[in-house]
Design a protein around this motif. Structure first.
Motif, PDB file in Angstrom:
ATOM      1  N   THR A  53     -65.542   6.713 -88.542  1.00  0.00           N
ATOM      2  CA  THR A  53     -65.427   8.092 -88.053  1.00  0.00           C
ATOM      3  C   THR A  53     -65.754   8.207 -86.565  1.00  0.00           C
ATOM      4  O   THR A  53     -65.432   9.217 -85.932  1.00  0.00           O
ATOM      5  CB  THR A  53     -66.347   9.034 -88.849  1.00  0.00           C
ATOM      6  N   LYS A  57     -60.300   8.585 -83.191  1.00  0.00           N
ATOM      7  CA  LYS A  57     -60.412   9.815 -82.408  1.00  0.00           C
ATOM      8  C   LYS A  57     -59.631  10.981 -83.021  1.00  0.00           C
ATOM      9  O   LYS A  57     -59.974  12.137 -82.789  1.00  0.00           O
ATOM     10  CB  LYS A  57     -59.926   9.561 -80.983  1.00  0.00           C
ATOM     11  N   ASP A  58     -58.599  10.685 -83.774  1.00  0.00           N
ATOM     12  CA  ASP A  58     -57.848  11.740 -84.457  1.00  0.00           C
ATOM     13  C   ASP A  58     -58.687  12.289 -85.609  1.00  0.00           C
ATOM     14  O   ASP A  58     -59.021  11.568 -86.546  1.00  0.00           O
ATOM     15  CB  ASP A  58     -56.528  11.178 -84.992  1.00  0.00           C
ATOM     16  N   GLN A  59     -59.043  13.568 -85.559  1.00  0.00           N
ATOM     17  CA  GLN A  59     -59.976  14.145 -86.525  1.00  0.00           C
ATOM     18  C   GLN A  59     -59.431  14.134 -87.946  1.00  0.00           C
ATOM     19  O   GLN A  59     -60.181  13.896 -88.894  1.00  0.00           O
ATOM     20  CB  GLN A  59     -60.335  15.577 -86.111  1.00  0.00           C
ATOM     21  N   ASP A  60     -58.149  14.384 -88.113  1.00  0.00           N
ATOM     22  CA  ASP A  60     -57.563  14.389 -89.455  1.00  0.00           C
ATOM     23  C   ASP A  60     -57.593  12.989 -90.068  1.00  0.00           C
ATOM     24  O   ASP A  60     -57.918  12.818 -91.255  1.00  0.00           O
ATOM     25  CB  ASP A  60     -56.129  14.919 -89.416  1.00  0.00           C
ATOM     26  N   LEU A  63     -61.194  12.048 -90.903  1.00  0.00           N
ATOM     27  CA  LEU A  63     -61.637  12.727 -92.120  1.00  0.00           C
ATOM     28  C   LEU A  63     -61.073  12.038 -93.357  1.00  0.00           C
ATOM     29  O   LEU A  63     -61.777  11.848 -94.359  1.00  0.00           O
ATOM     30  CB  LEU A  63     -61.208  14.200 -92.088  1.00  0.00           C
ATOM     31  N   GLY A 122     -65.402  18.728 -93.651  1.00  0.00           N
ATOM     32  CA  GLY A 122     -64.891  18.213 -92.380  1.00  0.00           C
ATOM     33  C   GLY A 122     -65.917  17.290 -91.747  1.00  0.00           C
ATOM     34  O   GLY A 122     -66.845  16.805 -92.414  1.00  0.00           O
ATOM     35  N   LEU A 123     -65.761  17.039 -90.467  1.00  0.00           N
ATOM     36  CA  LEU A 123     -66.655  16.155 -89.729  1.00  0.00           C
ATOM     37  C   LEU A 123     -67.266  16.907 -88.551  1.00  0.00           C
ATOM     38  O   LEU A 123     -66.589  17.699 -87.888  1.00  0.00           O
ATOM     39  CB  LEU A 123     -65.897  14.928 -89.211  1.00  0.00           C
ATOM     40  N   TYR A 125     -68.895  16.258 -84.991  1.00  0.00           N
ATOM     41  CA  TYR A 125     -68.965  15.207 -83.979  1.00  0.00           C
ATOM     42  C   TYR A 125     -70.152  15.427 -83.047  1.00  0.00           C
ATOM     43  O   TYR A 125     -70.342  16.508 -82.501  1.00  0.00           O
ATOM     44  CB  TYR A 125     -67.661  15.149 -83.182  1.00  0.00           C
ATOM     45  N   THR A 130     -71.177  10.592 -85.972  1.00  0.00           N
ATOM     46  CA  THR A 130     -70.436  11.654 -86.647  1.00  0.00           C
ATOM     47  C   THR A 130     -71.100  11.955 -87.988  1.00  0.00           C
ATOM     48  O   THR A 130     -71.459  11.029 -88.730  1.00  0.00           O
ATOM     49  CB  THR A 130     -68.977  11.229 -86.899  1.00  0.00           C
TER      50      THR A 130
END
Length: 326
Positions: A53, A57-60, A63, A122-123, A125, A130
């Motif tokens: 995590t 870098k892409d949050q989706d 996750l 979700g996450l 940051y 994370t």
């Protein structure tokens, strides 16, 4: 460059999975070894969460992979319970065996919600790490973990109090190691609610691996040279496994390539270690094996001697000659 949390995560992954593979291949037909290997590998996979995590870098995508990693997390309490009750010999009882099945069923039920936003919303940051954003079902996993893991550790302590000899020594290190692992798990589970992780929780999993490795690998004080050789080879092999990719990443700044290289090396590391361990122990035990072979050859001729006095004299002379006793 990896943060201290991600680097600790990567180290824990390699050490825990490597330890699990070592224990499994050392005595794979033994149920205790197989169950411990399962626990160790699941813990190692769970330890991937901070690393994955952080570097994605892409949050989706982060996750998705975080939720995927949590599949290992939801099976860890059940696998730990199974290992403990196999270790202390309770699994042979029908009632306890059925209870273990029930806990595995509960772990399977978590599979239906692990990718749901009500489990991990979700996450969150932070600069160096994370955290998850827990959903309304996440406390159910905390309750499951908080019941099974402490209960299992208490059973190890009870077995330790009633055991003697080498078993007591082994259980002592198991209790210490899993207590440290429990502390690391608690830090991971409560950090989302505190919105801060004060210390990398995977650090305690590294301490866990150090503690239980001596207990599970069954070091029976055979020979201090053999023990030191095993420990030295382990340090050398994994220093190369960890050090070479880190140097490559630091020297050329390609941390993605370095990370994948380290994962490949982590897979090969246990096999390299086992190869050199056998070679080193064969050298150290060469004289001992020669004694054993000579004594076996001598014993086959002794069986033909019916005179007790001559037999005793033959035993003394041969043992003095073979073992070089003054």
């Amino acid at each position: 460059m990896l943060s201290i949390y991600a680097a600790t995560s990567l180290s824990a992954v390699i050490i825990c999975i490597g330890l699990g593979l070592l224990v499994y291949f050392k005595k794979f037909h033994n149920s205790i070894n197989r169950n411990f290997a399962t626990v160790s590998i699941l813990i190692g996979l769970w330890c991937l969460f901070p690393l994955v995590t952080y570097i994605i870098k892409d949050q989706d995508k982060a996750l998705f992979w975080g939720r995927l990693i949590y599949i290992a997390a939801i099976f860890t309490p059940s696998a730990f319970f199974n290992f403990v009750f196999t270790m202390i010999g309770v699994k042979n009882r029908k009632l306890e065996a059925n209870i273990i099945k029930i806990f595995y069923i509960i772990s399977c039920l978590f599979l239906f919600i692990v990718f749901n936003e009500h489990f991990i919303e979700g996450l969150a940051y932070h600069k160096y790490y994370t955290l998850i954003k827990p959903g309304i079902f996440y406390p159910l996993f905390i309750l499951f973990f908080s019941f099974l893991c402490p209960y299992s550790i208490i059973q190890i302590y009870k077995a330790y109090r009633s055991s003697t000899g080498y078993s007591k020594y082994q259980l002592k290190y198991l209790f210490l190691g899993f207590f440290l692992a429990l502390f690391g798990g608690i830090i991971h589970l409560i950090s989302p609610y505190l919105q801060r992780e004060y210390i990398p929780h995977d650090l305690f999993l590294i301490f866990w691996a150090v503690s239980v490795s001596y207990a599970i690998l069954r070091y029976r004080l055979l020979d201090i040279n053999i023990i030191l050789t095993r420990a030295g080879l382990f340090v050398i092999v994994y220093s190369l496994v960890l050090g070479a990719p880190f140097y490559f990443g630091y020297r050329y700044g390609s941390w993605r390539v370095a990370t994948w290289t380290m994962l490949v090396f982590a897979t090969a590391g246990p096999f390299i270690y086992l190869f050199f361990q056998r070679r080193a122990e064969n050298i150290l035990r060469k004289e001992q094996l020669a004694y054993q072979q000579a004594l076996r050859s001598t014993s086959s001729t002794m069986m033909l001697n019916k005179d007790l006095n001559k037999l005793l004299q033959t035993i003394v002379l041969n043992v003095v000659d073979i073992v070089k006793v003054n």
